[in-house]
Scaffold this motif. Structure first.
Motif, PDB file in Angstrom:
ATOM      1  N   MET A   1       0.833  -1.177   0.000  1.00 17.98           N
ATOM      2  CA  MET A   1       0.000   0.000   0.000  1.00 17.98           C
ATOM      3  C   MET A   1       0.882   1.246   0.000  1.00 17.98           C
ATOM      4  SD  MET A   1      -3.038   1.105   2.615  1.00 17.98           S
ATOM      5  CE  MET A   1      -4.428   0.365   1.816  1.00 17.98           C
ATOM      6  N   ASN A   2       0.450   2.250  -0.688  1.00 19.04           N
ATOM      7  CA  ASN A   2       1.152   3.519  -0.793  1.00 19.04           C
ATOM      8  C   ASN A   2       1.246   4.182   0.589  1.00 19.04           C
ATOM      9  OD1 ASN A   2       1.884   6.178  -1.235  1.00 19.04           O
ATOM     10  ND2 ASN A   2       0.527   6.443  -2.993  1.00 19.04           N
ATOM     11  N   PRO A   3       2.458   4.572   1.048  1.00 19.44           N
ATOM     12  CA  PRO A   3       2.609   5.203   2.366  1.00 19.44           C
ATOM     13  C   PRO A   3       1.789   6.494   2.511  1.00 19.44           C
ATOM     14  CG  PRO A   3       4.758   4.598   1.491  1.00 19.44           C
ATOM     15  CD  PRO A   3       3.760   4.337   0.405  1.00 19.44           C
ATOM     16  N   LEU A   4       1.654   7.238   1.435  1.00 17.63           N
ATOM     17  CA  LEU A   4       0.872   8.465   1.484  1.00 17.63           C
ATOM     18  C   LEU A   4      -0.608   8.157   1.732  1.00 17.63           C
ATOM     19  CD1 LEU A   4       1.251  11.492   1.265  1.00 17.63           C
ATOM     20  CD2 LEU A   4       0.832  11.320  -1.181  1.00 17.63           C
ATOM     21  N   LEU A   5      -1.074   7.074   1.160  1.00 15.99           N
ATOM     22  CA  LEU A   5      -2.469   6.661   1.371  1.00 15.99           C
ATOM     23  C   LEU A   5      -2.687   6.231   2.821  1.00 15.99           C
ATOM     24  CD1 LEU A   5      -5.210   6.251   0.075  1.00 15.99           C
ATOM     25  CD2 LEU A   5      -4.494   3.970  -0.598  1.00 15.99           C
ATOM     26  N   ILE A   6      -1.690   5.596   3.417  1.00 15.15           N
ATOM     27  CA  ILE A   6      -1.785   5.198   4.830  1.00 15.15           C
ATOM     28  C   ILE A   6      -1.885   6.437   5.708  1.00 15.15           C
ATOM     29  CG2 ILE A   6      -0.536   4.126   6.751  1.00 15.15           C
ATOM     30  CD1 ILE A   6       0.626   2.151   4.651  1.00 15.15           C
ATOM     31  N   VAL A   7      -1.044   7.436   5.440  1.00 16.83           N
ATOM     32  CA  VAL A   7      -1.087   8.684   6.220  1.00 16.83           C
ATOM     33  C   VAL A   7      -2.447   9.357   6.048  1.00 16.83           C
ATOM     34  CG1 VAL A   7      -0.079  10.993   6.501  1.00 16.83           C
ATOM     35  CG2 VAL A   7       1.413   9.023   6.133  1.00 16.83           C
ATOM     36  N   LEU A   8      -2.979   9.356   4.836  1.00 19.04           N
ATOM     37  CA  LEU A   8      -4.288   9.955   4.574  1.00 19.04           C
ATOM     38  C   LEU A   8      -5.386   9.227   5.349  1.00 19.04           C
ATOM     39  CD1 LEU A   8      -6.042  11.994   3.074  1.00 19.04           C
ATOM     40  CD2 LEU A   8      -6.158  10.373   1.167  1.00 19.04           C
ATOM     41  N   LYS A   9      -5.326   7.914   5.387  1.00 18.68           N
ATOM     42  CA  LYS A   9      -6.339   7.143   6.131  1.00 18.68           C
ATOM     43  C   LYS A   9      -6.237   7.402   7.629  1.00 18.68           C
ATOM     44  CE  LYS A   9      -7.309   3.508   2.852  1.00 18.68           C
ATOM     45  NZ  LYS A   9      -7.596   2.106   2.653  1.00 18.68           N
ATOM     46  N   VAL A  10      -5.013   7.451   8.153  1.00 26.21           N
ATOM     47  CA  VAL A  10      -4.832   7.739   9.578  1.00 26.21           C
ATOM     48  C   VAL A  10      -5.335   9.150   9.884  1.00 26.21           C
ATOM     49  CG1 VAL A  10      -3.132   8.033  11.420  1.00 26.21           C
ATOM     50  CG2 VAL A  10      -2.939   6.094   9.860  1.00 26.21           C
ATOM     51  N   HIS A  11      -5.036  10.103   8.991  1.00 27.27           N
ATOM     52  CA  HIS A  11      -5.497  11.478   9.145  1.00 27.27           C
ATOM     53  C   HIS A  11      -7.029  11.524   9.160  1.00 27.27           C
ATOM     54  CE1 HIS A  11      -5.290  15.845   8.803  1.00 27.27           C
ATOM     55  NE2 HIS A  11      -6.059  15.822   7.720  1.00 27.27           N
ATOM     56  N   SER A  12      -7.651  10.738   8.315  1.00 27.02           N
ATOM     57  CA  SER A  12      -9.116  10.708   8.235  1.00 27.02           C
ATOM     58  C   SER A  12      -9.746  10.098   9.486  1.00 27.02           C
ATOM     59  CB  SER A  12      -9.560   9.926   7.001  1.00 27.02           C
ATOM     60  OG  SER A  12      -9.159  10.586   5.825  1.00 27.02           O
ATOM     61  N   VAL A  13      -9.123   9.064  10.035  1.00 24.19           N
ATOM     62  CA  VAL A  13      -9.661   8.398  11.224  1.00 24.19           C
ATOM     63  C   VAL A  13      -9.397   9.222  12.488  1.00 24.19           C
ATOM     64  CG1 VAL A  13      -9.394   6.361  12.699  1.00 24.19           C
ATOM     65  CG2 VAL A  13      -9.543   6.094  10.222  1.00 24.19           C
ATOM     66  N   THR A  14      -8.261   9.881  12.546  1.00 31.93           N
ATOM     67  CA  THR A  14      -7.888  10.651  13.735  1.00 31.93           C
ATOM     68  C   THR A  14      -8.885  11.770  14.017  1.00 31.93           C
ATOM     69  OG1 THR A  14      -5.562  10.148  13.341  1.00 31.93           O
ATOM     70  CG2 THR A  14      -6.011  11.953  14.829  1.00 31.93           C
ATOM     71  N   ARG A  15      -9.531  12.279  12.980  1.00 32.38           N
ATOM     72  CA  ARG A  15     -10.492  13.369  13.214  1.00 32.38           C
ATOM     73  C   ARG A  15     -11.621  12.920  14.128  1.00 32.38           C
ATOM     74  NH1 ARG A  15     -14.485  13.950   8.123  1.00 32.38           N
ATOM     75  NH2 ARG A  15     -14.475  11.768   7.522  1.00 32.38           N
TER      76      ARG A  15
END
Length: 134
Positions: A1-15
């Motif tokens: 999986m793309n590392p940038l996509l992982i950061v985006l998903k974590v960013h989305s869940v953290t909200r």
């Protein structure tokens, strides 16, 4: 999986964590203020948890921006989120340094930050509880 996509998903869940802690803090602080209770360590801890999660959220967002995930609508989002962090931090710091910390400044800091967060989400076409497919 793309590392940038992982950061985006974590960013989305953290909200959702940010929102949950903010609501818990606003309820606890509001009840403490209404009951004219003393400002307790648990009140400070909830404020600190909110600001810590908000800091994490901003850090993840900045990683995305630096990595190239930029589009023009993000300008309003970034500015609003940075203002939210500044407001929350400043109100909690001022309250902590007071001889008798109270409930008003943390309520203003967290409540105002939530309003700025809502505005920042609207800048990118999202609501507080809406999700968008990645």
């Amino acid at each position: 999986m793309n590392p940038l996509l992982i950061v985006l998903k974590v960013h989305s869940v953290t909200r959702y964590l940010v929102l949950a802690v903010a609501v818990a803090a606003l309820v606890k602080l509001g009840l403490g203020s209404a009951r004219r209770a003393s400002f307790a360590p648990a009140d400070r801890a909830l404020g600190s948890a909110f600001v810590g999660l908000l800091d994490l959220q901003v850090l993840l967002g900045l990683v995305l921006v630096v990595a190239g995930a930029w589009y023009p609508a993000l300008a309003g989002h970034v500015v609003s989120m940075l203002l939210a962090v500044g407001l929350a931090h400043s109100m909690l710091i001022i309250n902590r340094r007071r001889p008798q910390p109270g409930f008003a400044l943390p309520l203003v800091g967290i409540g105002g930050a939530l309003l700025l967060i809502a505005g920042g989400l609207m800048a990118i076409g999202r609501g507080i509880l809406t999700a968008k497919a990645l």
